[in-house]
Write a protein that holds these residues in place. Structure first.
Motif, PDB file in Angstrom:
ATOM      1  N   ARG A  81       0.829  -1.211   0.000  1.00 40.83           N
ATOM      2  CA  ARG A  81       0.000   0.000   0.000  1.00 40.83           C
ATOM      3  C   ARG A  81       0.861   1.258   0.000  1.00 40.83           C
ATOM      4  N   GLU A 136      -4.813   6.209   6.588  1.00 40.12           N
ATOM      5  CA  GLU A 136      -3.779   5.195   6.709  1.00 40.12           C
ATOM      6  C   GLU A 136      -2.546   5.525   5.854  1.00 40.12           C
ATOM      7  N   ARG A 138      -1.065   5.277   3.059  1.00 45.28           N
ATOM      8  CA  ARG A 138      -1.260   4.973   1.649  1.00 45.28           C
ATOM      9  C   ARG A 138      -1.162   6.300   0.905  1.00 45.28           C
ATOM     10  N   ASP A 384     -16.888   0.351  -3.401  1.00 44.67           N
ATOM     11  CA  ASP A 384     -15.839   1.238  -3.909  1.00 44.67           C
ATOM     12  C   ASP A 384     -16.489   2.339  -4.758  1.00 44.67           C
TER      13      ASP A 384
HETATM   14  N1  LIG Z   1     -12.602   1.044  -1.751  1.00 50.82           N
HETATM   15  C1  LIG Z   1     -11.234   0.740  -2.136  1.00 50.82           C
HETATM   16  C2  LIG Z   1     -10.355   0.326  -0.995  1.00 50.82           C
HETATM   17  C3  LIG Z   1     -10.136   1.327   0.084  1.00 50.82           C
HETATM   18  C4  LIG Z   1      -9.276   0.703   1.163  1.00 50.82           C
HETATM   19  O1  LIG Z   1      -9.674  -0.266   1.806  1.00 50.82           O
HETATM   20  O2  LIG Z   1      -8.072   1.169   1.325  1.00 50.82           O
HETATM   21  P1  LIG Z   1      -6.834   0.453   2.102  1.00 50.82           P
HETATM   22  O3  LIG Z   1      -7.353  -0.196   3.341  1.00 50.82           O
HETATM   23  O4  LIG Z   1      -5.921   1.555   2.341  1.00 50.82           O
HETATM   24  O5  LIG Z   1      -6.277  -0.573   1.148  1.00 50.82           O
HETATM   25  C5  LIG Z   1     -11.222  -0.422  -3.117  1.00 50.82           C
HETATM   26  O6  LIG Z   1     -12.180  -1.213  -3.128  1.00 50.82           O
HETATM   27  O7  LIG Z   1     -10.245  -0.535  -3.824  1.00 50.82           O
END
Ligand SMILES: N[C@@H](CCC(=O)OP(=O)(O)O)C(=O)O
Ligand SMILES: NC(=O)C1=CN([C@@H]2O[C@H](COP(=O)(O)OP(=O)(O)OC[C@H]3O[C@@H](n4cnc5c(N)ncnc54)[C@H](OP(=O)(O)O)[C@@H]3O)[C@@H](O)[C@H]2O)C=CC1
Length: 427
Positions: A81, A136, A138, A384
């Motif tokens: 990430r 987070e 990312r 999403d």
């Molecule tokens: N809604 C987004 C994911 C968001 C998300 O969970 O982010 P993360 O936990 O930073 O990987 C998707 O389905 O790709």
């Protein structure tokens, strides 16, 4: 491996820091609120160009984050990430440009009515104001959150995860340069200059300076927000998502959805963490076998553990666990009522799904599950904004107020009433 030490200004007074940032953000928010669509789009396109132009500095900062992350033992999922490369950075700049091309929600008429006395009432969209976003590690979220916030006429105060601090600072510098170049206030996008968590507390308490906080994260953040928030919160929190396999599920659909919902990307908040199987469903073993074959660790209750030697017994804590990994808990339940009871007790109200060919069972599940997203015969991994056709997302709102599910431009606005009269007085 040697890692450089992160230099931060010592944090003397978190409340004073956030008060200063909030004051500057509020002034910028006033300008953003009335900025024409074309101007905001110009700012975002300039920011995207800066992201491309400053690629070397951003990728260098990210390489330093990755070195520190590896030395600190981040998991491979977290490192993935965190990691940027030229392609991913190009994708981030593309996303900023794509947000610039989305319809501007500000000023859009939500509805309109004319009263018998001739007053015309219109509800029109307006920005939320100053948005604080805690998220987070990312780096793409820094650009996505800023771009969505700015295009919807807001100012944003960003507080990203500590592992991504160098990347976030480099990305933030590019975004601010783009705004300035377009003649918009750079103060409309600010990054909290310290990773000291006292600043998170100050943001949560910044009534009057910050209009809304979007916390995007897991359990530790949830607890702090619940204890300390004085500013309205649009929670984007953990995803303990369920997929319920009803007695009337098509067996091939059930296997395909169970495997996809759990295993497509295990680390995202929309991944299914618990599968519930109706005791009357004919082929539960095939679901367990398919998950095991896909590399998933299965933890089951006594009914499920009896199906396969590959299932380990689930403990009481498994039903409240967001694994974000190739692990699933599976429980046998008695029909839709049993599934509803389990979900009511354990769901984080993010996304829950039913697999069934029985329309009445589906209708009951859709009506009675009180989650932001409730699905019928679809993978929870569709939670999403992009998949919902919103162009982008700041995340998935898991609370009950203001906006639920994927939040994009419209979710970052509120409305006001505009009343047009011709001199009416109230009798
Ligand atoms: N809604 C987004 C994911 C968001 C998300 O969970 O982010 P993360 O936990 O930073 O990987 C998707 O389905 O790709
Ligand atoms: N609903 C949604 O849209 C999304 C939800 N998530 C959820 O996020 C989680 C995964 O991300 P993860 O990195 O573990 O998230 P964390 O909750 O650990 O971190 C997220 C942010 O919150 C901060 N934070 C965490 N705990 C505290 C605290 N006690 N006080 C102050 N700040 C705090 C972190 O700061 P620091 O850097 O100091 O640790 C970081 O900036 C999962 O639960 C996932 O479901 C993720 C993306 C989207």
């Amino acid at each position: 491996m040697s890692t450089e030490t992160l230099i931060e200004p010592p944090l003397q007074d978190a409340d004073a820091l956030i008060a200063d940032m909030g004051g500057r953000a509020r002034a910028a928010a006033k300008i953003m609120a009335t900025a024409p669509t074309a101007k905001k789009a110009e700012g975002l396109r300039a920011a995207a160009a800066q992201l491309r132009g400053q690629a070397d500095a951003i990728l260098d900062a990210n390489a330093r984050d990755m070195t520190a992350g590896e030395a600190n033992g981040l998991t491979s999922a977290m490192l993935d990430r965190l990691r940027l490369d030229a392609g991913r950075l190009g994708g981030i700049a593309d996303a900023v440009e794509a947000i610039a091309a989305l319809p501007d929600p500000v000023g859009a008429e939500v509805d309109r009515a004319e009263r018998p006395n001739g007053l015309v009432l219109r509800r029109v969209r307006v920005p939320l104001g100053v948005i604080g976003i805690i998220y987070e590690s990312r780096p793409n979220v820094t650009a996505d959150a800023a771009a969505l916030g700015l295009m919807s006429g807001n100012a944003v105060i960003l507080r990203g995860g500590s592992e991504a601090v160098r990347s976030n600072r480099a990305i933030h510098a590019a975004l601010a340069a783009g705004l300035s170049e377009a003649g918009l206030p750079a103060e409309a996008v600010q990054l909290v200059p310290t990773q000291d968590r006292a600043a998170v507390g100050a943001l949560l308490r910044a009534q009057g300076l910050v209009d809304i906080i979007i916390p995007r994260g897991g359990k530790g953040l949830v607890a702090r927000v619940q204890d300390e928030a004085r500013v309205p919160v649009l929670a984007h929190l953990d995803g303990i998502c369920h997929t319920y396999i009803d007695a009337a599920a098509d067996p091939d659909t059930a296997v395909a959805l169970a495997v996809n919902a759990k295993m497509r990307r295990t680390g995202i908040c929309g991944a299914t963490e618990t599968i519930l199987i109706d005791r009357a469903y004919a082929a539960p073993r095939a679901i367990v076998d398919a998950l095991v074959a896909a590399g998933c660790e299965v933890r089951g209750d006594t009914d499920i553990a009896a199906l396969s030697p590959h299932v380990t017994p689930a403990s009481a804590t498994d039903w409240d666990c967001e694994y974000l990994d190739a692990i699933v808990s599976i429980a046998a339940v008695d029909g839709v009522a049993g599934a509803l009871a389990h979900i009511d007790a354990h769901s984080s109200r993010h996304t829950d799904a039913i697999v069934t060919e029985d329309a009445a069972a589906a209708d009951r599940f859709l009506a009675e599950v009180d989650s932001a997203i409730v699905m019928h015969n679809a993978s929870t991994q569709f939670a999403d904004g992009g998949e919902f056709g919103l162009g982008a997302e700041i995340g998935i709102a898991t609370g009950r107020l203001h906006a639920r599910g994927p939040v994009a431009l419209e979710g970052l606005t509120t409305y006001k009433w505009l009343v047009h009269g011709t001199g009416q007085t109230r009798p």
